[in-house]
Design a protein around this motif. Sequence first.
Motif, mmCIF file in Angstrom:
data_model
loop_
_atom_site.group_PDB
_atom_site.id
_atom_site.type_symbol
_atom_site.label_atom_id
_atom_site.label_comp_id
_atom_site.label_asym_id
_atom_site.label_seq_id
_atom_site.Cartn_x
_atom_site.Cartn_y
_atom_site.Cartn_z
ATOM 1 N N GLN A 1 33.648 7.632 43.141
ATOM 2 C CA GLN A 1 34.576 6.572 44.299
ATOM 3 C C GLN A 1 35.601 5.207 43.504
ATOM 4 O O GLN A 1 35.586 4.944 44.347
ATOM 5 N N ARG A 2 33.994 4.816 42.569
ATOM 6 C CA ARG A 2 33.814 3.530 41.657
ATOM 7 C C ARG A 2 33.493 3.762 40.517
ATOM 8 O O ARG A 2 33.284 4.074 40.236
ATOM 9 N N GLY A 3 33.934 2.632 39.844
ATOM 10 C CA GLY A 3 34.263 2.768 38.412
ATOM 11 C C GLY A 3 34.620 1.061 37.953
ATOM 12 O O GLY A 3 35.805 1.043 38.364
ATOM 13 N N THR A 4 33.790 0.241 37.172
ATOM 14 C CA THR A 4 34.081 -0.691 36.376
ATOM 15 C C THR A 4 33.330 -1.513 35.026
ATOM 16 O O THR A 4 31.973 -0.154 35.041
ATOM 17 N N HIS A 5 33.871 -2.051 34.448
ATOM 18 C CA HIS A 5 32.819 -2.562 33.002
ATOM 19 C C HIS A 5 31.924 -3.155 33.503
ATOM 20 O O HIS A 5 31.588 -4.661 34.842
ATOM 21 N N SER A 6 30.769 -3.340 32.621
ATOM 22 C CA SER A 6 30.068 -4.572 33.104
ATOM 23 C C SER A 6 29.367 -4.840 30.958
ATOM 24 O O SER A 6 29.548 -4.157 30.842
ATOM 25 N N ALA A 7 28.561 -6.650 31.269
ATOM 26 C CA ALA A 7 28.757 -6.944 30.392
ATOM 27 C C ALA A 7 29.404 -6.773 29.271
ATOM 28 O O ALA A 7 29.459 -6.137 28.128
ATOM 29 N N ASN A 8 30.946 -7.734 29.554
ATOM 30 C CA ASN A 8 31.842 -7.325 29.001
ATOM 31 C C ASN A 8 32.513 -6.800 28.411
ATOM 32 O O ASN A 8 32.663 -6.119 27.037
ATOM 33 N N GLY A 9 32.027 -4.990 28.812
ATOM 34 C CA GLY A 9 32.366 -3.307 28.148
ATOM 35 C C GLY A 9 31.691 -3.224 27.153
ATOM 36 O O GLY A 9 32.207 -2.209 26.915
ATOM 37 N N PHE A 10 30.203 -3.341 27.129
ATOM 38 C CA PHE A 10 29.274 -2.469 26.797
ATOM 39 C C PHE A 10 29.286 -0.975 27.822
ATOM 40 O O PHE A 10 28.255 -0.432 26.948
ATOM 41 N N TYR A 11 29.181 -2.018 28.890
ATOM 42 C CA TYR A 11 28.286 -0.645 29.888
ATOM 43 C C TYR A 11 29.864 -0.460 30.804
ATOM 44 O O TYR A 11 30.053 -1.242 31.208
ATOM 45 N N PHE A 12 29.637 1.353 31.322
ATOM 46 C CA PHE A 12 30.551 0.915 32.617
ATOM 47 C C PHE A 12 29.759 1.698 33.722
ATOM 48 O O PHE A 12 28.633 2.363 34.017
ATOM 49 N N VAL A 13 29.733 1.047 34.501
ATOM 50 C CA VAL A 13 29.339 1.554 36.218
ATOM 51 C C VAL A 13 30.429 2.586 36.837
ATOM 52 O O VAL A 13 31.033 1.814 36.838
ATOM 53 N N MET A 14 29.645 3.843 36.852
ATOM 54 C CA MET A 14 30.505 5.036 37.909
ATOM 55 C C MET A 14 29.672 4.893 39.064
ATOM 56 O O MET A 14 28.388 4.602 39.150
ATOM 57 N N MET A 15 30.414 5.014 40.186
ATOM 58 C CA MET A 15 29.590 6.051 41.560
ATOM 59 C C MET A 15 30.361 6.817 42.399
ATOM 60 O O MET A 15 31.674 6.674 42.284
ATOM 61 N N GLU A 16 29.200 7.775 42.697
ATOM 62 C CA GLU A 16 30.821 8.857 42.605
ATOM 63 C C GLU A 16 29.950 9.499 44.458
ATOM 64 O O GLU A 16 29.094 9.804 44.510
ATOM 65 N N SER A 17 30.977 10.261 44.816
ATOM 66 C CA SER A 17 30.679 10.978 45.909
ATOM 67 C C SER A 17 30.955 12.554 45.817
ATOM 68 O O SER A 17 31.084 12.823 44.825
ATOM 69 N N LEU A 18 29.677 13.532 45.844
ATOM 70 C CA LEU A 18 29.034 14.414 45.794
ATOM 71 C C LEU A 18 28.468 15.798 47.220
ATOM 72 O O LEU A 18 27.840 14.857 48.120
ATOM 73 N N PRO A 19 28.630 16.853 46.919
ATOM 74 C CA PRO A 19 27.855 17.775 48.396
ATOM 75 C C PRO A 19 26.138 17.147 47.352
ATOM 76 O O PRO A 19 25.808 17.256 47.409
#
Length: 151
Positions: free
Chosen positions: A55-73
């Motif tokens: 659903q969403r995905g972006t980097h954080s801390a100048n690219g040291f982390y990646f945060v994602m949101m997923e949709s699932l059953p």
Amino acid sequence: MKTLENKLLEAIHALGFEQYQNKSSYPDYNTQGNLKGRTPYASPETLKYFKAKIQRGTHSANGFYFVMMESLPHPDYDMKRVKRVRVFNIFGWIVSDDGLIFTNGAKADQAFNDLVKLYGQPEALEEVKQAISDRVGRDGKALDRAIEALA
């Protein structure tokens, strides 16, 4: 004088990794492009197997982390979809997996935004430093280069 962030950048480059970055405005392509080669978590095959969608995905801390949101059953009700937020460190390891599953989209969005901010704090770089130390312990060839960069 080098900042901690610059030292960490040199160390991850010595280990053959790059920072996360925006690779696409589409969340699935952005997430797959960033996590490819680090973890199979967001690969098309894995998503298809678990009937998940990014659903969403972006980097954080100048690219040291990646945060994602997923949709699932939903685990109990296959007809209902739920959302889950995950955070990956620079090596593709899941660092935030508290098992929270959201049935409410607004709460999932808030959790996503909160995690992006949390892992954007300076303290999060200490976790990156520890992850690099852990990685170096597993990969003897890159030991000297990474230790030299962190010095």
